[in-house]
Design a protein around this motif. Sequence first.
Motif, PDB file in Angstrom:
ATOM      1  N   GLY A   1       5.504  -0.603  -3.054  1.00 59.66           N
ATOM      2  CA  GLY A   1       5.481  -1.967  -2.511  1.00 59.66           C
ATOM      3  C   GLY A   1       5.778  -1.895  -1.030  1.00 59.66           C
TER       4      GLY A   1
ATOM      5  N   PHE B   1      11.945  -3.782  -2.445  1.00 59.08           N
ATOM      6  CA  PHE B   1      10.827  -2.904  -2.808  1.00 59.08           C
ATOM      7  C   PHE B   1      11.249  -1.445  -2.888  1.00 59.08           C
ATOM      8  CE2 PHE B   1       9.051  -0.400   0.744  1.00 59.08           C
ATOM      9  CZ  PHE B   1       9.751  -0.898   1.829  1.00 59.08           C
ATOM     10  N   LYS B   2      12.405  -1.142  -2.296  1.00 61.87           N
ATOM     11  CA  LYS B   2      13.015   0.183  -2.437  1.00 61.87           C
ATOM     12  C   LYS B   2      14.476   0.051  -2.021  1.00 61.87           C
ATOM     13  CE  LYS B   2      12.172   2.309   2.000  1.00 61.87           C
ATOM     14  NZ  LYS B   2      11.594   3.452   2.642  1.00 61.87           N
TER      15      LYS B   2
ATOM     16  N   GLU C   1      11.418   2.197   6.081  1.00 65.75           N
ATOM     17  CA  GLU C   1      12.506   1.231   5.967  1.00 65.75           C
ATOM     18  C   GLU C   1      13.620   1.884   5.149  1.00 65.75           C
ATOM     19  OE1 GLU C   1      11.592  -2.848   4.896  1.00 65.75           O
ATOM     20  OE2 GLU C   1       9.565  -2.563   5.660  1.00 65.75           O
TER      21      GLU C   1
ATOM     22  N   ASN D   1      -0.459   6.919   5.518  1.00 62.37           N
ATOM     23  CA  ASN D   1       0.090   6.004   4.515  1.00 62.37           C
ATOM     24  C   ASN D   1      -0.759   6.001   3.242  1.00 62.37           C
ATOM     25  OD1 ASN D   1       2.318   5.293   5.941  1.00 62.37           O
ATOM     26  ND2 ASN D   1       1.721   3.188   6.362  1.00 62.37           N
TER      27      ASN D   1
ATOM     28  N   TYR E   1      11.697  -4.494  12.166  1.00 60.40           N
ATOM     29  CA  TYR E   1      12.348  -3.193  11.998  1.00 60.40           C
ATOM     30  C   TYR E   1      11.727  -2.123  12.894  1.00 60.40           C
ATOM     31  CZ  TYR E   1       9.465  -0.147   9.014  1.00 60.40           C
ATOM     32  OH  TYR E   1       8.518   0.697   8.536  1.00 60.40           O
TER      33      TYR E   1
ATOM     34  N   GLU F   1       3.863   4.487  14.572  1.00 65.64           N
ATOM     35  CA  GLU F   1       5.200   4.895  14.141  1.00 65.64           C
ATOM     36  C   GLU F   1       5.158   5.303  12.677  1.00 65.64           C
ATOM     37  OE1 GLU F   1       7.141   3.189  11.901  1.00 65.64           O
ATOM     38  OE2 GLU F   1       5.596   1.695  11.507  1.00 65.64           O
ATOM     39  N   PHE F   2       6.091   6.204  12.321  1.00 66.64           N
ATOM     40  CA  PHE F   2       6.110   6.711  10.951  1.00 66.64           C
ATOM     41  C   PHE F   2       7.484   6.498  10.308  1.00 66.64           C
ATOM     42  CE2 PHE F   2       2.890   9.022  13.367  1.00 66.64           C
ATOM     43  CZ  PHE F   2       1.762   8.799  12.583  1.00 66.64           C
ATOM     44  N   LEU F   3       8.158   5.421  10.701  1.00 68.73           N
ATOM     45  CA  LEU F   3       9.494   5.134  10.171  1.00 68.73           C
ATOM     46  C   LEU F   3       9.405   4.610   8.755  1.00 68.73           C
ATOM     47  CD1 LEU F   3      10.717   2.797  13.047  1.00 68.73           C
ATOM     48  CD2 LEU F   3      11.072   5.262  12.870  1.00 68.73           C
TER      49      LEU F   3
ATOM     50  N   PHE G   1       7.390  12.077  -2.249  1.00 69.52           N
ATOM     51  CA  PHE G   1       6.414  11.086  -2.724  1.00 69.52           C
ATOM     52  C   PHE G   1       5.735  11.480  -4.029  1.00 69.52           C
ATOM     53  CE2 PHE G   1       6.441   7.597   0.263  1.00 69.52           C
ATOM     54  CZ  PHE G   1       7.387   8.109   1.145  1.00 69.52           C
ATOM     55  N   LEU G   2       6.532  12.158  -4.866  1.00 68.87           N
ATOM     56  CA  LEU G   2       6.028  12.521  -6.190  1.00 68.87           C
ATOM     57  C   LEU G   2       6.816  11.787  -7.279  1.00 68.87           C
ATOM     58  CD1 LEU G   2       5.585  16.416  -5.812  1.00 68.87           C
ATOM     59  CD2 LEU G   2       3.856  14.634  -5.555  1.00 68.87           C
ATOM     60  N   GLN G   3       7.561  10.753  -6.883  1.00 71.91           N
ATOM     61  CA  GLN G   3       8.368  10.042  -7.881  1.00 71.91           C
ATOM     62  C   GLN G   3       7.553   8.969  -8.565  1.00 71.91           C
ATOM     63  OE1 GLN G   3      11.924   8.339  -6.125  1.00 71.91           O
ATOM     64  NE2 GLN G   3      12.131  10.233  -4.956  1.00 71.91           N
TER      65      GLN G   3
ATOM     66  N   LYS H   1      -2.513   7.110  11.375  1.00 75.29           N
ATOM     67  CA  LYS H   1      -1.501   6.267  10.729  1.00 75.29           C
ATOM     68  C   LYS H   1      -1.974   5.777   9.354  1.00 75.29           C
ATOM     69  CE  LYS H   1       1.771   3.541   9.813  1.00 75.29           C
ATOM     70  NZ  LYS H   1       3.024   3.073  10.250  1.00 75.29           N
TER      71      LYS H   1
ATOM     72  N   CYS I   1       3.996  -2.011   4.128  1.00 75.79           N
ATOM     73  CA  CYS I   1       3.072  -1.044   4.734  1.00 75.79           C
ATOM     74  C   CYS I   1       2.010  -0.530   3.776  1.00 75.79           C
ATOM     75  CB  CYS I   1       3.871   0.112   5.307  1.00 75.79           C
ATOM     76  SG  CYS I   1       5.148  -0.449   6.429  1.00 75.79           S
TER      77      CYS I   1
HETATM   78  C1  UGA Z   1       6.023   3.776   4.788  1.00 76.55           C
HETATM   79  C2  UGA Z   1       5.828   5.222   5.277  1.00 76.55           C
HETATM   80  O1  UGA Z   1       6.566   6.102   4.444  1.00 76.55           O
HETATM   81  C3  UGA Z   1       6.292   5.385   6.728  1.00 76.55           C
HETATM   82  O2  UGA Z   1       6.002   6.694   7.173  1.00 76.55           O
HETATM   83  C4  UGA Z   1       5.528   4.372   7.592  1.00 76.55           C
HETATM   84  O3  UGA Z   1       5.947   4.431   8.941  1.00 76.55           O
HETATM   85  C5  UGA Z   1       5.778   2.977   7.068  1.00 76.55           C
HETATM   86  O4  UGA Z   1       5.338   2.894   5.697  1.00 76.55           O
HETATM   87  C6  UGA Z   1       5.001   2.018   7.918  1.00 76.55           C
HETATM   88  O5  UGA Z   1       3.774   2.077   7.900  1.00 76.55           O
HETATM   89  O6  UGA Z   1       5.601   1.264   8.696  1.00 76.55           O
HETATM   90  P1  UGA Z   1       8.072   2.320   3.874  1.00 76.55           P
HETATM   91  O7  UGA Z   1       7.034   1.336   3.458  1.00 76.55           O
HETATM   92  O8  UGA Z   1       9.249   1.847   4.637  1.00 76.55           O
HETATM   93  O9  UGA Z   1       7.411   3.486   4.796  1.00 76.55           O
HETATM   94  O10 UGA Z   1       8.651   2.991   2.579  1.00 76.55           O
HETATM   95  P2  UGA Z   1       8.388   4.323   1.743  1.00 76.55           P
HETATM   96  O11 UGA Z   1       9.631   5.091   1.665  1.00 76.55           O
HETATM   97  O12 UGA Z   1       7.189   5.023   2.192  1.00 76.55           O
HETATM   98  O13 UGA Z   1       8.101   3.700   0.295  1.00 76.55           O
HETATM   99  C7  UGA Z   1       6.988   2.872   0.030  1.00 76.55           C
HETATM  100  C8  UGA Z   1       6.926   2.522  -1.435  1.00 76.55           C
HETATM  101  O14 UGA Z   1       6.569   3.654  -2.204  1.00 76.55           O
HETATM  102  C9  UGA Z   1       8.235   2.022  -2.032  1.00 76.55           C
HETATM  103  O15 UGA Z   1       7.966   0.921  -2.876  1.00 76.55           O
HETATM  104  C10 UGA Z   1       8.748   3.187  -2.825  1.00 76.55           C
HETATM  105  O16 UGA Z   1       9.552   2.794  -3.920  1.00 76.55           O
HETATM  106  C11 UGA Z   1       7.454   3.799  -3.301  1.00 76.55           C
HETATM  107  N1  UGA Z   1       7.573   5.250  -3.606  1.00 76.55           N
HETATM  108  C12 UGA Z   1       7.872   6.137  -2.638  1.00 76.55           C
HETATM  109  C13 UGA Z   1       7.330   5.683  -4.909  1.00 76.55           C
HETATM  110  O17 UGA Z   1       7.037   4.877  -5.825  1.00 76.55           O
HETATM  111  N2  UGA Z   1       7.418   7.022  -5.169  1.00 76.55           N
HETATM  112  C14 UGA Z   1       7.718   7.925  -4.218  1.00 76.55           C
HETATM  113  O18 UGA Z   1       7.762   9.139  -4.539  1.00 76.55           O
HETATM  114  C15 UGA Z   1       7.955   7.473  -2.924  1.00 76.55           C
END
Ligand code: UGA
Length: 431
Positions: A257, A319-320, A155, A208, A10, A151-153, A249-251, A204, A260
């Motif tokens: 999961g 995972f999301k 998924e 995270n 990705y 990168e800060f993408l 990110f306060l949920q 990075k 990353c």
């Molecule tokens: C994360 C980072 O957000 C990206 O910036 C980074 O580039 C990426 O890792 C990476 O290192 O490649 P990602 O793993 O795709 O991205 O997904 P997130 O949206 O960050 O969610 C990660 C996990 O945290 C998920 O399981 C999600 O359900 C959980 N989450 C997220 C929560 O439980 N609560 C929240 O408020 C936000």
Amino acid sequence: MKILIIGTGYVGATTAMVLAESGWEVTGLDVDAFKIERLRQGRLHFHEPSLEDLISKHVHSGRLLFTTDKETAIAEHDVIFICVGTPSQPDGNADLRYVQQAAEDIGYWMNDYKLVVTKSTVPVGTQEQIIAWIKAAQRKAYPFDVASNPEFLREGKAVEDALQPDRIVIGTDSASATEQLQKLYEVFQCPWIVTKPRTAELIKYASNAFLATKISYMNELARLCDELKINVKEVADGMGLDPRIGPSFLQAGLGYGGSCFPKDVSELVMTSRKHEVNLHILDQVMEVNRNQFTYLLDKARSRLGSFADKNIAVLGLAFKPNTDDIREAPALRMIQELLLEQAKVKLFDPVAKLPGHAAYEAVTVCALVEEALQDAEAIILCTEWTEFEQLDWENLKVLLGQANFFDGRNMMDARRMRGIGYYYQGIGNDY
Ligand code: UGA
């Protein structure tokens, strides 16, 4: 500048798309012929909203090519991005074998100056290793520069994040590398950080790990909210209005999961240990996350008495939402535990698939939500796919054996669900 992307997961596929979209000629290289064949047809081998359309657009315009031929690809391109995976080893350290392979391939096949850019998430100090790997593999001492460009993408939101980055981080000791990357990314109007390689690498991990910390903090706070009959979502809303905290990110939920956060937090802890520094907070972040799914499981068990021979509908596996990625998905741990306790698990996810592993053979995978709900004595929601929120929960109740709803993502409104007759529990989602 002709750009080569090594690795078409990705990160690689999105980077290829965004550079093609910015007007550059890009080639994606991968050892996996199946992935490359699909990409050549403009098709993706994973689920990522809108990405396939943009890849297809540039495959058809001829700006985006894909190949498995590393010799020609490395020789013919000036800027080479390393976008390969860096999974966790069992001891928590990042496995750098694919990065090393890419660096050695570049060293071996280079025939002129190259700029090598690392997008893979790699531990602090890896850029020095990459330089050494390239040099050791070279047949002739061609000049090259190396830059770290994390990168800060996210998924599920990769296209949006890639086309509107909130920052570009470049870590390099070379002024020429910085100049080339500034040209490459000139269409983006966002803040730039040009810094030392090690700083870029740490930015990075630190980002995270900080986001993971926010999540574990909210997950612990949610337990207190349950005791106090306070809704954690309202607390998060109130906190998030403070610009020093921010709303994201306060949920609270079943924990983080994916490919990353779990591996990056663990790698940062390993790095700190190697340098005899203790990041105590991150030990706790991991601990809270490891046990978070059991909090909801315990609630369900105490309601049902036991899971043995009970039909349990698990909604969501990824995972999301908006991804088919199941790496480190809390739903997997939830399912394993339910099976261990002799539950009859019926699973529905709109996109994600269970691994073809004997451990999951007993799970009934359903093509429709209704099938999963049929005769269920409890629903456990593990992934917040929007479509779950939109279901007609009032009418669906007739399918259920018992209307017990355990919401691992606090997706539903507790008052509404209780109002239509569910026994409803979330994670600090009470009123
Ligand atoms: C994360 C980072 O957000 C990206 O910036 C980074 O580039 C990426 O890792 C990476 O290192 O490649 P990602 O793993 O795709 O991205 O997904 P997130 O949206 O960050 O969610 C990660 C996990 O945290 C998920 O399981 C999600 O359900 C959980 N989450 C997220 C929560 O439980 N609560 C929240 O408020 C936000």
